[in-house]
Write a protein that holds these residues in place. Sequence first.
Motif, short mmCIF file in Angstrom:
data_model
loop_
_atom_site.label_atom_id
_atom_site.label_comp_id
_atom_site.label_asym_id
_atom_site.label_seq_id
_atom_site.Cartn_x
_atom_site.Cartn_y
_atom_site.Cartn_z
N TRP A 57 19.60 75.99 -5.81
CA TRP A 57 18.29 76.32 -6.40
C TRP A 57 18.09 77.83 -6.61
N ASP A 58 19.18 78.60 -6.61
CA ASP A 58 19.10 80.02 -6.99
C ASP A 58 19.63 80.10 -8.42
N CYS A 59 18.75 79.78 -9.38
CA CYS A 59 19.17 79.57 -10.77
C CYS A 59 19.48 80.91 -11.45
N ALA A 60 20.64 80.98 -12.07
CA ALA A 60 21.03 82.20 -12.79
C ALA A 60 20.23 82.39 -14.07
N PHE A 61 19.63 81.30 -14.59
CA PHE A 61 18.93 81.36 -15.86
C PHE A 61 17.41 81.32 -15.69
N GLY A 62 16.95 81.05 -14.50
CA GLY A 62 15.53 81.14 -14.22
C GLY A 62 14.71 79.93 -14.58
N ASP A 63 15.14 79.08 -15.50
CA ASP A 63 14.32 77.96 -15.96
C ASP A 63 15.00 76.61 -15.76
N ALA A 64 16.06 76.55 -14.96
CA ALA A 64 16.74 75.29 -14.63
C ALA A 64 17.10 74.48 -15.87
N PRO A 65 18.04 74.94 -16.69
CA PRO A 65 18.40 74.18 -17.90
C PRO A 65 19.03 72.83 -17.57
N CYS A 66 19.55 72.66 -16.35
CA CYS A 66 20.12 71.37 -15.99
C CYS A 66 19.06 70.27 -16.02
N LEU A 67 17.83 70.61 -15.61
CA LEU A 67 16.73 69.64 -15.66
C LEU A 67 16.07 69.62 -17.03
N GLY A 68 15.95 70.79 -17.65
CA GLY A 68 15.28 70.85 -18.95
C GLY A 68 16.01 70.08 -20.02
N GLY A 69 17.31 69.89 -19.86
CA GLY A 69 18.07 69.17 -20.87
C GLY A 69 17.93 67.67 -20.79
N ILE A 70 17.28 67.14 -19.76
CA ILE A 70 17.06 65.70 -19.63
C ILE A 70 15.71 65.37 -20.27
N THR A 71 15.73 64.51 -21.28
CA THR A 71 14.54 64.26 -22.08
C THR A 71 13.77 63.03 -21.59
N VAL A 72 12.57 62.88 -22.16
CA VAL A 72 11.76 61.70 -21.87
C VAL A 72 12.49 60.44 -22.34
N ALA A 73 13.20 60.52 -23.42
CA ALA A 73 13.93 59.36 -23.91
C ALA A 73 15.02 58.94 -22.93
N ASP A 74 15.70 59.93 -22.32
CA ASP A 74 16.71 59.61 -21.32
C ASP A 74 16.07 58.86 -20.14
N ALA A 75 14.92 59.36 -19.68
CA ALA A 75 14.26 58.72 -18.55
C ALA A 75 13.78 57.31 -18.91
N THR A 76 13.27 57.14 -20.15
CA THR A 76 12.79 55.82 -20.58
C THR A 76 13.94 54.81 -20.60
N ALA A 77 15.08 55.23 -21.13
CA ALA A 77 16.24 54.34 -21.16
C ALA A 77 16.70 53.99 -19.76
#
Length: 634
Positions: A57-77
């Motif tokens: 959780w010491d993110c080099a990019f500050g905004d956690a792109p690993c989580l941001g790249g998972i969309t609502v559509a992915d979660a719905t499926a």
Amino acid sequence: AHAALFLGNDTGALHLAAALDVPVVAVFGGGTWPRFTPAARRGVALVQPLPCFGCGWDCAFGDAPCLGGITVADATAALDAALVTTRFDVREISRLAPAARDAMGATAARYRALRAEHLARQHKLEELTALDREKDLSLAEKDAALLAADAALVDKDREIAALKSTCDDRERAIHVIDDELNRLRAQLATAVADRTQLEKSIAMLPPGSAQAAQSIANYSIHVRNIEAMLHDRDLELADLRATRANLAAGRDHLELAKHYGRLLVEKETVIRALSDGLAAREAVIKQLSAETTDSTADLRKLWIAVTAHLREKIWRPLEAWLFKKIVDDYWMQIGVLIHYEPRPLKWDKRLRCRAGSPTPPSVAPASASAWPQVAIVTPSYGQEKFVERTLRSVLDQNYPRLLYAVQDGASRDRSPEIISRHAARLAHWESVKDAGQADAIARGFAHLMPALAPDDVMAWLNSDDLLAPGAIHTVAKFFAAHPEVDVVYGHRLIIDEDDREVGRWIMPRHHAPTLEWIDYVPQETLFWRKRAWDVAGGIDPTFQFALDWDLLARFQQADCRIVRLPYFLGAFRVHGAQKTSQDIHTTGADEMARIRARFHGPQQNDHATINRLARRTRLRGALVARLLALGVRW
């Protein structure tokens, strides 16, 4: 536990839902993946693996792109899949171009290198700061030494003042103690006066006071006797309720068998009392005939005193030492469920047929047709983890005259599906609600009874236990060769959840008086003829824990011949959810008291007799085990 689904990140609630078999949909980032993957049987985990994973959780990019790249559509499926799947899947999402991934990897590596360099500089700065602090402390210590010297002079003055104050305090204490002594003298005089008054009051008590105190003591004893009578009455009421339930359900034959069993016990009690009386008379006659002279009587008294002394001082310590060496220090302990660390399961090589093998050459089809039918029932509920192993342990023995029924209590797990795979080899199976284990056994046998003759053999095997390979052939051949025997049982293997051996019960030969007090027969090794079942009245559905001991007790009361075979006929499984470990101190204790009361009435809680017979069974079992280790089956 009542939820239909869990959706969220890595939280405590996520893992609780997985443990309660609730489907889970989890969105994971790089800080915890894959260390905290839920131990779930159903559900979906969404994760976008990036080169920077393991960031803590010491993110080099500050905004956690690993989580941001998972969309609502992915979660719905994932939600749609989790509601229908019967397993746990991990879905990896990858939408980044290779160039972007390479750039992220390089950036993360550079970020971590800069962080490491920054930490190293910080540590160096802290080290230099510590050195400066040490120098400052050294100067401070020197200043403190000078101040301490000045303070020592001040302390001398204070010590003189303190000594003067102490002297003053002691003088005041002397005055206080003198006052306290005067007060104690006054209290002592009052106490003497009170004692005189108490003696006068005792002298004035009526003459019947001692009798009144004795009456109160007698009343207390009477109350304890009434409490004991109430306990016995509770046992009688429990037995009467069970009788009423059986009569209401149409099980008249069972209650009739129990009634005749009680009559036999009463008759046996009278015979024993007469025998004891005759033995006492014989002892008195021998004593009178022996004491013809004073010298003979003196010698007899001396002999009794010497033997009592030898028994107390030599035999009892020797007996305790021998029991410890033979029983307590031996690895095999009847009554203990785990004897050693898990090891590969080894079945008894002396049994006549191995699992999965054809009928042995010694069992020709013509002779096998003369063997009895063997009817086995497996009651099952919620045992998907073990039930198939139980079924295979019976079916794979290929006994030619087997009638096997499985009675499932409407399990909500995969048990019905597993049982249905073997339907072609079963005489009967169904999955319906029942009133407990005893009811399930009775239902299963009801489907097999029309096909059984009086000399055919019956047994039940719980859905988490196993039959030893070859056990059915061995038991059937023994019954065919010994028509006078009604019931048999054998040694027990103890296994864990993974079919690994963790212990053994090597049973001594059957001892009828012991069965009246303790339940020691391994149920999974127990077989009996249908004629014994009929005369005993069958299973009693009012029992849920000690139903096997209750059936054995009624076999014995009906004068059935019971024999222990010197073979390992079955395996008892030890696991956390089994009924034996859960109910022994509640339902089990009440049911065992009911069975003992059937034999011994108000004396059913004779713990001295129970402990003595238990020790004897353990001793005999240890001796049989030691003989078996030498190759002698006794």
